[in-house]
Design an enzyme around this catalytic site. Structure first.
Site: not given
Ligand code: SAH
Length: 255
Positions: A13, A79, A187-188, A211
Site C-alpha cells: 500500500e 475484514g 489489527m491497528e 475479506d
Molecule cells: N499476509 C500479510 C499479513 C496480513 S495481517 C502479510 O504478508 O503482510 C492482516 C493485516 O490486514 C493487518 O494489517 C490487519 O489490520 C488487516 N486485516 C485484514 N483483514 C483482517 C481480518 N479479517 N482480521 C484482522 N485483520 C485484518
C-alpha cells in the site's frame, strides 16, 4: 508547517505513495523506516505501522515524538463484518474500539483503563475531508463489477487475524451485547487512535475491505492488496491532500 503522517499497514500500500514522494529522505528509527518529503508540495512523513496494536502504537509515538507530525492519516485493509460491507468497499472509521481489551470486572469491558474512554472518535474535520476524498478519489473505479461503497462507522481492532465464521460471531456477539456494532475488523486502528488521544492529535483512518473475516479471509490477500488496496490508498491519499491544500488556501488571509 508540521508534517502530515501517512501510516500504511502494508508495504504494497505504501509503495505507490513512495513513488510520488518528492525530496524523499529515509530515516531509520526504532527499528523502522520513516520517509520524509513532500506529496504535492505538502510536507509528509510516510511510515509502515507494522502489524498489530503494539507495533502500530510504537510507530505512532515515534511519528509524534521524533517527527513532530500534526496529524495521522491511516490507510490499510480490513475484514468487513457489518451488514452490506463487501470486499472492495471502503470503511472510514468514525470511532474505534479494541475488541480484545477486557479489564473487567476492574473496568467495564472494552474500556481503556484509567481513561474512562471506550470508543475513541476520529477527528470530525479530518473525517469529513477523508470521506469526501474517498468519494472523489474512488470515482470511476469498480471491483468485481461493482462501484466501491464508502461506509462510515465503528472499526474494531485486536491482535488477531479474524478468519472464521464462529470466531467473527463470538467477537460480534460480545460487542453487540455492549452496544457496539462494528463495520470492520483489523489489527491497528484503535491503537493509533489511543496514541493520538493521549497526545491530543487529530486522527482518521480508512480501510479497504479485503475479506469478510471468514475462513477464506487469507485467500488472495496478497493479490488483493497489490491490485486493489494499493490503488485505492494512492487515490484516496491524493484526493485527501488536494483537499487539505484547498482548505489551507481558503484559510490564508487575502492581501
Ligand atoms: N499476509 C500479510 C499479513 C496480513 S495481517 C502479510 O504478508 O503482510 C492482516 C493485516 O490486514 C493487518 O494489517 C490487519 O489490520 C488487516 N486485516 C485484514 N483483514 C483482517 C481480518 N479479517 N482480521 C484482522 N485483520 C485484518
Amino acid at each position: 508547517m508540521r508534517p502530515l503522517a501517512i501510516l500504511s499497514a502494508l508495504a504494497d500500500e505504501q509503495a505507490g505513495l513512495l513513488e510520488q514522494l518528492q525530496g524523499a529522505q529515509r530515516v531509520a528509527h526504532a527499528g523502522r523506516e520513516f520517509w520524509c518529503g513532500q506529496l504535492d508540495g505538502l510536507p509528509v512523513v510516510l511510515a509502515l505501522s507494522r502489524i498489530g496494536k503494539v507495533a502500530a502504537a510504537t510507530t505512532s509515538a515515534a511519528l509524534i515524538e521524533r517527527f513532530g507530525v500534526a496529524q495521522i492519516l491511516f490507510t490499510g485493509v480490513a475484514g468487513g463484518v457489518g451488514e452490506g460491507v463487501q470486499v472492495g468497499d471502503v470503511v472510514v472509521g468514525s470511532s474505534y474500539v479494541q475488541h480484545d481489551l477486557d479489564a473487567s470486572p476492574l473496568f467495564p469491558r472494552y474500556q481503556i483503563p484509567l481513561t474512562g474512554q471506550t470508543a475513541l472518535a476520529a477527528d470530525d474535520a479530518v473525517l469529513e475531508t477523508l470521506v469526501a476524498a474517498c468519494h472523489s478519489g474512488l470515482q470511476g473505479l469498480q471491483h468485481a463489477g461493482r462501484a466501491p461503497v464508502v461506509h462510515q462507522g465503528l472499526v474494531v481492532s485486536g491482535d488477531r487475524f479474524v478468519n472464521g465464521a464462529a470466531e467473527t460471531r463470538g467477537i460480534l456477539d460480545a460487542l453487540h451485547l455492549h452496544g457496539h456494532a462494528p463495520l470492520a475488523v483489523e489489527m491497528e486502528g484503535a491503537a493509533v487512535a489511543q496514541v493520538c488521544f493521549d497526545y491530543g492529535l487529530p486522527f482518521a483512518a480508512v480501510r479497504t475491505i479485503s475479506d469478510r473475516a471468514d475462513a477464506s479471509a487469507h485467500v488472495d490477500f496478497a493479490v488483493f492488496v497489490q491490485d486493489v488496496a494499493r490503488v485505492y490508498a494512492q487515490r484516496i491519499v491524493s484526493a485527501f491532500i488536494q483537499r487539505v491544500f484547498q482548505r489551507l488556501q481558503l484559510s490564508q488571509p487575502r492581501r
